[in-house]
Write a protein that holds these residues in place. Structure first.
Motif, mmCIF file in Angstrom:
data_model
loop_
_atom_site.group_PDB
_atom_site.id
_atom_site.type_symbol
_atom_site.label_atom_id
_atom_site.label_comp_id
_atom_site.label_asym_id
_atom_site.label_seq_id
_atom_site.Cartn_x
_atom_site.Cartn_y
_atom_site.Cartn_z
ATOM 1 N N SER A 51 1.114 6.601 2.999
ATOM 2 C CA SER A 51 1.451 7.770 2.526
ATOM 3 C C SER A 51 2.608 7.747 1.397
ATOM 4 O O SER A 51 2.927 8.660 0.578
ATOM 5 C CB SER A 51 2.214 8.563 3.857
ATOM 6 N N ARG A 52 3.493 6.723 1.480
ATOM 7 C CA ARG A 52 4.254 6.431 0.493
ATOM 8 C C ARG A 52 3.714 6.229 -0.708
ATOM 9 O O ARG A 52 4.285 6.678 -2.130
ATOM 10 C CB ARG A 52 5.230 5.131 0.856
ATOM 11 N N ARG A 73 2.668 9.451 -2.132
ATOM 12 C CA ARG A 73 3.972 10.110 -2.832
ATOM 13 C C ARG A 73 4.230 9.753 -4.081
ATOM 14 O O ARG A 73 4.499 10.495 -4.852
ATOM 15 C CB ARG A 73 4.916 10.148 -1.772
ATOM 16 N N SER A 75 3.845 11.865 -7.745
ATOM 17 C CA SER A 75 5.064 12.273 -8.558
ATOM 18 C C SER A 75 4.900 11.641 -10.076
ATOM 19 O O SER A 75 5.697 12.060 -10.884
ATOM 20 C CB SER A 75 6.233 11.612 -7.926
#
Length: 447
Positions: free
Chosen positions: A339-340, A343, A347
């Protein structure tokens, strides 16, 4: 009568009985040594007193023989015939005690050459005996707390090392402070070395009654284990001490805080908190890259990964439990890591497909499939390994078949197209492939 003397060998049983009583009562050996010194000293004084009293009483038979008793009667202006056995024994004990301790007031002294010789022998005997008594007393006093004596020597050695290396005064003060704060930790290590002389079962029972099971209950994957596993597990916990503003770098161990506090990821870890629970994981990508920092003097109980592996090899059921905890922790950390990465990719400018996100977010996903650290030899694990091998074999075979089909399709596409004079190539039927090529393709597809 000579045969009756053989009965004295029964005294050996007394020694065995004393050992049994000592194992039941648990009296300190220091107290026993003091008692032995007192008994041997009193027995030796009694024998010397009997010899010295015999010399004094034997001189009363003949008036011509000199005697220490007659000389004492002259000094005290007493009648020699008025001395009884108790008075003679008391004076003899008084003289032998003075000779033993080296006081020597001189009110009782030998008379005659023979008594002087006996007195000289008495001085030598009592001198060696008194030296033996003093040596035992000093040894007992020094060994009343063996570790405290060792700690004092360790402190003196530390001061000598720091002075010889020219360390600053502040660093010397911090080192001495750490050594004094870690006194209980080092004492516990010293006690663990003593307990290792016992059997593993007794070691575990002593650790359980000492409260070591509370440390295991703090770790979520070590709770509710069998008593045999718990007895074997608590023996591997080792106490450690950290000074303020230090990082606890535990990659291959799990620790439980017993005293002090740490700062970790914006929160304060206090007593019974866990450090390094992810030591079960094999992948470095799933482990915490941040280590806790101590706020004060922190005492922890540490379990190494290798020691946990030894316990898992002894108990297969416990190994399955640890394996399930490892999978659970790996899934949770894997979702967080994935998930990181997603993300971060979202971005960034631009658009990414699902395959690009998968390949970019998990660049080292093959390293995450490292073999499990905890293995068992039960039937379920063997069956799982067999099925995994078969699955991998089928996947490899399917990949080979797909490559062959692509190769044959490329060969078919390389066949020459029809001439332009024959009309529109789109309206004409495609040329069939050769019989050999079609048979090979059909065979590959059926396979």
């Amino acid at each position: 009568r000579i045969l009756r003397l053989l009965r004295m060998f029964r005294l050996v049983r007394v020694v065995k009985l004393c050992d049994r009583w000592h194992s039941r009562i648990g009296t300190s050996y220091a107290f026993l040594n003091i008692c032995k010194c007192a008994v041997f000293t009193l027995v030796a004084l009694h024998w010397l007193t009997c010899v010295w009293g015999f010399l004094g009483m034997s001189a009363l038979v003949s008036e011509d023989l000199p005697s220490w008793l007659k000389l004492y009667a002259v000094k005290t202006q007493a009648d020699v015939d008025s001395f009884g056995l108790y008075e003679v024994y008391n004076l003899s004990m008084y003289f032998c005690a003075m000779t033993l301790t080296g006081v020597g007031f001189g009110d009782v002294s030998p008379s005659g050459q023979f008594e002087v010789q006996i007195s000289t022998v008495t001085m030598f005997v009592t001198g060696f005996m008194w030296a033996w008594v003093i040596a035992n007393v000093v040894n007992v006093v020094n060994n009343l707390d063996a570790y405290f004596t060792h700690f004092q020597k360790l402190n003196d050695d530390l001061n000598t090392v720091m002075e010889s290396r020219g360390l600053t005064q502040s660093l010397q003060m911090r080192a001495r402070k750490h050594l004094h704060e870690a006194f209980k930790v080092h004492r516990q290590r010293h006690q663990q070395n003593t307990i290792r002389a016992l059997s593993p079962g007794l070691q575990g029972e002593i650790a359980l009654q000492s409260g070591a099971d509370q440390v295991c209950n703090c770790v979520w994957y070590l709770r509710d284990v069998d008593p045999d596993v718990l007895v074997d597990l608590v023996n591997y916990f080792v106490p450690e001490m950290y000074s303020p503003a230090e990082f606890i770098l535990h990659k291959q161990a799990v620790s439980v805080i017993r005293r002090g506090s740490c700062w970790f990821k914006g929160r304060i870890l206090v007593r019974d908190s866990i450090i390094g629970e992810d030591m079960l994981l094999d992948s470095e990508y799933l482990r915490d890259a941040i280590f806790p920092k101590t706020l004060n003097y922190v005492e922890v109980m540490t379990l190494q990964r290798e020691d946990l592996q030894q316990v898992c090899q002894k108990f297969p059921e416990f190994s399955q439990k640890i394996r399930m905890a490892q999978i659970r922790l790996a899934l949770r950390r894997g979702f967080i890591f994935y998930s990181r990465q997603i993300r971060v990719l979202r971005s960034m400018p631009g658009k990414f497909t699902r395959e690009e996100i998968r390949d970019t977010a998990l660049p080292a996903r093959q390293n995450m499939k490292a073999p499990s650290f905890f293995t068992t030899n039960d039937r379920h694990t063997q069956l799982y390994n067999v099925v995994s091998d078969l699955k991998q074999s089928f996947e490899d075979h399917a990949e080979d078949v797909r490559r062959q089909q692509l190769s044959l399709a490329a060969q078919i596409s390389r066949l020459e197209p029809p001439d332009a004079d024959d009309g529109d190539p789109l309206e004409q039927e495609p040329l069939p492939a050769s019989t050999e090529t079609m048979d090979q393709l059909a065979g590959t597809t059926s396979t």
